[in-house]
Design a protein around this motif. Structure first.
Motif, mmCIF file in Angstrom:
data_model
loop_
_atom_site.group_PDB
_atom_site.id
_atom_site.type_symbol
_atom_site.label_atom_id
_atom_site.label_comp_id
_atom_site.label_asym_id
_atom_site.label_seq_id
_atom_site.Cartn_x
_atom_site.Cartn_y
_atom_site.Cartn_z
ATOM 1 N N GLU A 149 1.900 -1.023 0.062
ATOM 2 C CA GLU A 149 -0.068 -0.716 -0.763
ATOM 3 C C GLU A 149 -0.201 -0.581 0.613
ATOM 4 O O GLU A 149 -1.196 0.304 0.539
ATOM 5 N N ASP A 150 -0.582 -1.429 1.148
ATOM 6 C CA ASP A 150 -1.145 -1.821 2.470
ATOM 7 C C ASP A 150 -0.957 -0.544 3.218
ATOM 8 O O ASP A 150 -1.710 -0.025 3.665
ATOM 9 N N VAL A 151 0.555 -0.595 3.203
ATOM 10 C CA VAL A 151 -0.068 0.702 4.756
ATOM 11 C C VAL A 151 0.390 2.111 4.030
ATOM 12 O O VAL A 151 -0.260 3.298 4.549
ATOM 13 N N ARG A 178 4.634 -1.778 12.199
ATOM 14 C CA ARG A 178 3.240 -1.794 10.948
ATOM 15 C C ARG A 178 4.020 -1.936 10.049
ATOM 16 O O ARG A 178 3.538 -3.525 9.316
ATOM 17 N N ARG A 202 5.501 -4.546 -2.223
ATOM 18 C CA ARG A 202 5.038 -3.784 -3.574
ATOM 19 C C ARG A 202 3.877 -4.112 -2.609
ATOM 20 O O ARG A 202 3.109 -2.532 -1.950
ATOM 21 N N ALA A 203 3.143 -5.134 -1.815
ATOM 22 C CA ALA A 203 1.707 -5.099 -1.508
ATOM 23 C C ALA A 203 1.915 -4.718 -0.582
ATOM 24 O O ALA A 203 0.906 -3.874 0.098
ATOM 25 N N ALA A 204 2.946 -5.176 0.618
ATOM 26 C CA ALA A 204 2.846 -4.682 1.823
ATOM 27 C C ALA A 204 2.960 -3.022 2.168
ATOM 28 O O ALA A 204 1.844 -2.361 2.488
ATOM 29 N N ALA A 235 -1.770 2.700 1.587
ATOM 30 C CA ALA A 235 -3.627 2.833 1.419
ATOM 31 C C ALA A 235 -3.846 4.448 1.433
ATOM 32 O O ALA A 235 -4.768 5.008 0.403
ATOM 33 N N ALA A 238 3.688 -5.931 7.972
ATOM 34 C CA ALA A 238 2.857 -6.391 6.420
ATOM 35 C C ALA A 238 4.131 -6.734 5.793
ATOM 36 O O ALA A 238 3.549 -7.766 4.847
ATOM 37 N N GLN A 239 5.641 -6.259 6.056
ATOM 38 C CA GLN A 239 5.850 -7.214 4.973
ATOM 39 C C GLN A 239 6.391 -8.407 5.343
ATOM 40 O O GLN A 239 6.285 -9.444 4.429
ATOM 41 N N ARG A 248 4.150 -10.348 6.913
ATOM 42 C CA ARG A 248 2.844 -11.336 6.687
ATOM 43 C C ARG A 248 2.696 -11.298 5.140
ATOM 44 O O ARG A 248 2.368 -12.539 4.724
ATOM 45 N N TYR A 249 3.076 -10.857 4.055
ATOM 46 C CA TYR A 249 3.347 -11.439 2.355
ATOM 47 C C TYR A 249 5.019 -12.291 2.274
ATOM 48 O O TYR A 249 4.267 -12.746 1.525
#
Length: 146
Positions: free
Chosen positions: A117-119, A20, A113-115, A121, A24-25, A27-28
């Protein structure tokens, strides 16, 4: 009927979480225009005290030298790294970041960082701290090579 295997279930959870996080990474990272392997090479070059040789990169990345050559070729074409002769031995080629490479690294840090953070959250700050401590303990445990 066999009893559940808690270790097996935990291993499966860790593998699913890893997949996962990778998704996510990716995707970003896609908008940055760089592959995860290229990202890893850029980060490795950035963490070296001096521009590394290709062989140094292969060893640090735990890949064959040919794989490093392919990554460096692509990153050099994109202007993120450049090959430079070693000042003490001109037969040796070293790899250094360019200004574009440093810019991309900043974008990559934000994307990662955004990826993450998604995981993460759903977790509170305390839960994140606890998870970090547990992961540190696992990384320092037997069978690891630091």
């Amino acid at each position: 009927m066999t009893a559940p295997d808690p270790s097996g279930q935990l291993a499966e959870q860790l593998l699913r979480l890893t997949r996962r996080l990778h998704r996510a990474q990716k995707r970003y990272l896609d908008p940055v225009g760089i592959t995860p392997a290229q990202s890893r090479l850029l980060r490795t070059v950035a963490h070296c005290d001096h521009p590394p040789r290709m062989a140094d990169l292969a060893q640090r990345l735990e890949v064959v030298p040919r794989a490093v050559t392919t990554l460096v070729d692509a990153l050099e074409t994109g202007g993120s790294v450049r090959r430079v002769p070693d000042p003490s031995n001109r037969r040796v080629i070293r790899i250094e970041l360019t200004d574009e490479g440093r810019r991309i690294l900043r974008e990559l840090r934000e994307a990662r960082r955004a990826a993450v953070e998604d995981v993460l959250a759903p977790l509170s700050t305390a839960q994140r701290d606890q998870l970090g401590s547990l992961l540190d303990e696992l990384m320092a445990g037997p069978g690891t090579s630091h």
